[in-house]
Design an enzyme around this catalytic site. Structure first.
Site, PDB file in Angstrom:
ATOM      1  N   GLY A  45      38.497  38.148  39.345  1.00  0.00           N
ATOM      2  CA  GLY A  45      39.918  38.404  39.531  1.00  0.00           C
ATOM      3  C   GLY A  45      40.493  37.469  40.573  1.00  0.00           C
ATOM      4  N   GLN A  50      46.459  34.513  46.787  1.00  0.00           N
ATOM      5  CA  GLN A  50      45.206  33.843  47.172  1.00  0.00           C
ATOM      6  C   GLN A  50      45.266  32.332  46.960  1.00  0.00           C
ATOM      7  OE1 GLN A  50      42.640  36.756  44.828  1.00  0.00           O
ATOM      8  NE2 GLN A  50      41.315  36.326  46.577  1.00  0.00           N
ATOM      9  N   CYS A  87      35.301  39.449  47.403  1.00  0.00           N
ATOM     10  CA  CYS A  87      36.629  38.862  47.220  1.00  0.00           C
ATOM     11  C   CYS A  87      36.515  37.360  47.448  1.00  0.00           C
ATOM     12  CB  CYS A  87      37.601  39.479  48.231  1.00  0.00           C
ATOM     13  SG  CYS A  87      39.239  38.761  48.188  1.00  0.00           S
ATOM     14  N   LEU A  88      37.158  36.573  46.593  1.00  0.00           N
ATOM     15  CA  LEU A  88      37.051  35.120  46.727  1.00  0.00           C
ATOM     16  C   LEU A  88      37.643  34.616  48.043  1.00  0.00           C
ATOM     17  CD1 LEU A  88      37.881  33.983  43.064  1.00  0.00           C
ATOM     18  CD2 LEU A  88      35.634  34.130  44.165  1.00  0.00           C
ATOM     19  N   HIS A 129      41.872  46.230  43.253  1.00  0.00           N
ATOM     20  CA  HIS A 129      41.634  45.175  44.242  1.00  0.00           C
ATOM     21  C   HIS A 129      42.738  44.100  44.160  1.00  0.00           C
ATOM     22  CE1 HIS A 129      38.820  42.359  46.495  1.00  0.00           C
ATOM     23  NE2 HIS A 129      39.741  41.545  46.039  1.00  0.00           N
ATOM     24  N   GLU A 130      43.033  43.632  42.939  1.00  0.00           N
ATOM     25  CA  GLU A 130      44.018  42.549  42.782  1.00  0.00           C
ATOM     26  C   GLU A 130      45.429  43.026  43.117  1.00  0.00           C
ATOM     27  OE1 GLU A 130      42.833  39.713  42.726  1.00  0.00           O
ATOM     28  OE2 GLU A 130      40.835  40.323  42.131  1.00  0.00           O
ATOM     29  N   HIS A 133      46.196  42.929  46.739  1.00  0.00           N
ATOM     30  CA  HIS A 133      46.555  41.587  47.234  1.00  0.00           C
ATOM     31  C   HIS A 133      48.069  41.366  47.170  1.00  0.00           C
ATOM     32  CE1 HIS A 133      42.852  39.452  48.126  1.00  0.00           C
ATOM     33  NE2 HIS A 133      42.306  39.788  46.967  1.00  0.00           N
TER      34      HIS A 133
HETATM   35 NI    NI Z   1      40.301  39.582  46.420  1.00  0.00          NI
END
Ligand code: NI
Length: 182
Positions: A45, A50, A87-88, A129-130, A133
């Protein structure tokens, strides 16, 4: 074009994102570039903030179907479970986070159609999660204060642009436990 993924500590990750009013060519290009960026980083995701874009857009692909979510909202949640999550924007870090087991979400896709999706398990977790953000919330905001203190050095390292590798991370974690026992 591949984007640089912002790391924890960068201000753009903390902004409340703006709704998208029109699906322009620019948005379509951004979605395509976000998929390239996410697959390259081996993520499931990615949210627009991000990659430094302050808009309500997220993409998810947990391995079956790529999903593009524009202006998504969670309209129903049920159950609770705690699972490891990454998380990236936090390279190398995994933490246990409590989330709803099932969610129902509404969103618009790239063609402008509105969908309602019922999800559970990994997909439900990815959606929660997304969407966080898009409100400037990151997954370590959802762990306990005590645990956040335990991983303070790792969070500091990520802020400084370092990547944590699993092995180093586990070693550090063991050291911390040893210190606590002494
Ligand atoms: Ni994330």
């Amino acid at each position: 074009m591949k984007y640089r993924i912002l790391h924890y500590g960068e201000a753009e990750l903390r902004k409340n994102c703006e709704p998208i009013n029109e699906i322009t060519e620019e948005i379509k290009q951004l979605v395509s570039d976000m998929f390239e960026t996410m697959y390259d980083a081996k993520g499931v995701g990615l949210a627009a903030p991000q990659v430094g874009k302050n808009i309500r857009l997220a993409i998810i692909d947990i391995g079956d179907d790529p999903i593009v979510m524009i202006n998504p909202e969670i309209i129903k949640k049920s159950g609770k479970e705690t699972c490891l999550e990454g998380c990236l924007s936090f390279p190398g870090l995994s933490e246990k986070v409590e989330r709803a087991i099932k969610v129902t979400a509404e969103y618009t896709d790239l063609s402008g159609d509105t969908y309602e999706i019922e999800a559970e398990g990994l997909l439900a977790r990815a959606i929660q999660h997304e969407l966080d953000h898009l409100d400037g919330i990151v997954f370590v905001d959802r762990i306990s204060k005590a645990r956040k203190i335990q991983i303070k050095n790792d969070l500091e390292a990520i802020k400084n642009g370092e990547t944590l590798y699993e092995e180093e991370y586990e070693d550090e974690y063991d050291d911390e436990i040893d210190e606590d026992l002494e």
